[in-house]
Design an enzyme around this catalytic site. Structure first.
Site, PDB file in Angstrom:
ATOM      1  CD  GLU A 404      27.791  -3.250 -22.679  1.00 34.05           C
ATOM      2  OE1 GLU A 404      26.824  -3.614 -23.366  1.00 34.05           O
ATOM      3  OE2 GLU A 404      28.473  -4.042 -21.993  1.00 34.05           O
ATOM      4  CG  HIS A 471      15.680  -4.066 -25.041  1.00 32.47           C
ATOM      5  ND1 HIS A 471      15.542  -5.148 -24.217  1.00 32.47           N
ATOM      6  CD2 HIS A 471      16.742  -4.338 -25.842  1.00 32.47           C
ATOM      7  CE1 HIS A 471      16.454  -6.062 -24.510  1.00 32.47           C
ATOM      8  NE2 HIS A 471      17.204  -5.589 -25.491  1.00 32.47           N
TER       9      HIS A 471
END
Length: 665
Positions: A404, A471
């Site tokens: 990322e 999440h």
């Protein structure tokens, strides 16, 4: 030290001599200025000049370099005006960062130099993005990034090398191994025999060279550049060297064994090259003295010129305006109100509006590149980019490794070369791995040296789907505190498409939050044509007179649902749509209509944006209030996995009691 001229003419060698002498003489002057208190800090590269100068000589002037503290030779060899460099180092308005940055934390697009940040490692992946731009344009160019021996321990080093290898990018990575990361010796930094051994682990070639031999550095980088362009692959070069002064002047050198200074003084890159030129007859003593006298006079003259500027007089409006790059005007034919009149609309889901916005953006901007995990053939975790590879090809729709930070850095590198990019985080929770790139590189770069960061980061966010603590987080408040970012958070399909297209058109870094629970549960009329909705403009969902609910994202639907269930109440609902910048006019107007306000958000209570909005209302709208501003937010816990626990966690479960409490005032 053996020098091999390999066909270089006497004129070339004299040019090289001037190039390596200049940073040394400037540094010697800077150390005097430091002692006189005329500069505040200095990171010395004395002893390491051959690496910077050799690299700059070997590259083309329009090939980007990502330098660090000890790379003065890059700036001087690229021909940056010396008086302006002095102004930068003295913190003057006329410097490259208008007095906002320190010694080498600045860049210049004109000279293809990207300014560093203190975290060092993130520079490497910016080079990946620049190299990707060259690759996409089929240009015979490379990018080059520096790191130190200490920097190779950072995760960004590994991510950047991995991405460059996987994507076959023409990048040159240079490790300046001077034996110490500040005071930490390499024996406490790594256990491999030499750092260049790491190249093989990433599937690239590498070489370890004498970093104090100017001609070796030049010839190596020149050959590596040709290799990178020919093979379209990255390359790692470890340059062995030594710094003859402290990490910065205040830190001193007591931690270094004295004998090392004696050993490395015999390998002084300027002195040894000078001695060789004299021995070869390329340089004479009289010419050498003339060169030094001329260079000293130039330095003194440029210093006098630099000091003609007066002290900085802060202008608050200018400081605020420079946080963001100017946004180009959007044509009226693309405005939502006009499009609604002349374009066909049809009901589509929230997720389809995002997909349609991305597709329209790719068609509108031929320089837009999409990057993210599994977004190519697989179509992304939520299938938003499904079919895009067939439409736009794998060059513009790019699967990424799980890197990322490096991908966000590469996005900035693309921006340096005039590309736009969209980076998809599979889940908003995962953005924490790239936090540094967002808050320190993307957000600050325009304020620091006028370089825009044309990057959109899409962040599937929020709870309500039983996905657990990693999440489901609503982490928008992490970023609202960071000047230079724009934070967008739509709640309807029409807004999702229009705000996404506005984000892609904006040259500033935009974090685009998409609530996962809305993807397939919410539908609405969306025009088929291309249109934009202004960032920073709230939407009035409905007007009322009893109380205001100021909110965004999924909570807009909670508020509307509550209002529909309580027709006896006249509820004013404001959908903020953008959290940075905020639409304070819309907030004030709502307070004026009702005098009673709830700020509702899914994020946890403590530190959420509700606190900021409440404080602003208290400061600016106090006389309009009939009750204290109340916040309705989720519990101060991680997001639980069990659905019943999750319902109890969410702010929605406390909305009714919060309304009752407010109405009792």
């Amino acid at each position: 030290m053996q020098f091999d001229r390999k066909g270089l003419s006497d004129e070339d060698l004299l040019r090289f001599y001037l190039a390596i002498l200049k940073p040394r003489m400037i540094e010697e002057k800077m150390l005097v200025l430091l002692r006189q208190g005329r500069i505040s800090k200095w990171f010395s590269g004395i002893g390491q000049e051959a690496i910077s100068v050799g690299a700059a000589l070997a590259l083309q002037p329009d090939e980007w370099v990502m330098p660090l503290h000890r790379n003065l030779g890059i700036f001087t060899t690229r021909g940056m005006p010396l008086h302006k460099l002095f102004q930068q180092w003295q913190g003057q308005k006329e410097g490259y960062s208008k007095g906002r940055e320190r010694s080498f934390h600045f860049g210049s697009g004109e000279h293809h130099i990207c300014g560093m940040i203190s975290h060092l490692g993130p520079q490497l992946s910016i080079a990946d993005g620049v190299a990707l731009a060259h690759k996409l344009r089929r240009e015979d160019k490379v990018s080059l990034s520096f790191t130190g021996d200490g920097g190779t321990s950072e995760g960004d080093f590994h991510e950047a090398l991995n991405v460059s290898a996987v994507w076959d990018l023409p990048v040159i990575f240079i490790i300046e191994n001077n034996g110490y990361g500040l005071s930490t010796p390499v024996s406490e930094q790594y256990r491999c025999e030499s750092l260049v051994q790491r190249a093989k682990g990433y599937g690239m070639e590498g070489v370890c060279i004498d970093g104090n031999n100017l001609l070796t550095v030049y010839d190596t980088i020149k050959g590596v550049r040709e290799y990178c362009i020919r093979e379209q692959k990255p390359y790692l070069i470890e340059c062995m060297t030594f710094r003859m002064r402290g990490h910065e002047e205040a830190s001193g050198t007591k931690y270094v064994p004295p004998e090392l200074f004696v050993q490395w003084a015999e390998k002084d890159p300027v002195k040894k090259f000078e001695e060789w030129l004299l021995l070869e007859g390329v340089l004479t003593y009289s010419h050498m003295e003339q060169v030094k006298a001329s260079m000293k006079a130039e330095i003194e003259s440029e210093l006098v010129r630099a000091e003609l500027g007066g002290p900085i007089v802060p202008v608050t409006t200018e400081e605020l305006e420079d946080v963001y790059a100017p946004v180009p005007e959007v044509g009226t034919d693309k405005d939502i109100e006009t499009v609604r009149q002349f374009s066909t609309s049809r009901p589509i889901r929230f997720i389809d509006a995002i997909k349609e916005g991305l597709k329209s953006g790719m068609e509108e901007h031929s320089n837009l590149v999409l990057m993210g995990q599994d977004i190519a053939d697989y179509g992304g975790a939520f299938k938003i980019t499904e079919g895009f590879v067939e439409l736009f090809g794998k060059e513009r729709v790019r699967n990424t490794p799980l890197c990322e930070s490096a991908i966000l850095g590469a996005a900035l590198g693309l921006s340096l070369e005039g590309f736009k990019s969209m980076v998809e985080m599979q889940f908003a929770d995962f953005v924490s791995v790239g936090l540094n790139q967002i808050v320190n590189n993307l957000a600050k770069i325009h304020y620091r040296w006028g370089q825009h960061a044309d990057v959109v980061v899409r962040l599937p966010t929020g709870a309500g789907v039983g996905a657990g603590p990693f999440h489901s987080q609503s982490n928008e408040a992490w970023f609202v505190h960071t000047p230079g970012l724009k934070i967008v958070y739509p709640s309807t399909p029409e807004d999702a498409k229009g705000l996404l297209l506005a984000s892609l058109a904006d040259p500033n870094p935009v974090l685009f939050f998409e609530h996962k629970a809305l993807y397939r549960s919410i539908s609405g009329e969306v025009p088929e044509a291309y249109y934009t909705i202004p960032i920073g403009k709230a939407r009035i969902v409905q007007e009322g007179s009893d109380l205001s609910i100021i909110t965004y994202g999924a909570a807009v639907h909670w508020a509307k649902e509550y209002a529909d269930q309580h027709p006896e109440l006249s509820i004013d609902i404001v959908d903020l749509r953008s959290l940075l910048p905020l639409d304070y006019d819309a907030i004030r107007a709502s307070v004026t209509r009702t005098g009673k306000v709830i700020v509702l958000h899914e994020d946890t209570l403590t530190g959420g944006i509700g606190g900021e909005i409440s404080a602003w209302i208290g400061e600016h709208c106090f006389e309009l209030l009939d009750a204290p501003v109340l916040r309705c937010a989720s519990l101060d816990t991680p997001v639980p996995f069990n659905l019943e626990l999750e319902k109890n966690f969410l702010a929605k479960s406390r909305l009714a009691t919060t309304v009752d409490r407010l109405l009792r005032y």
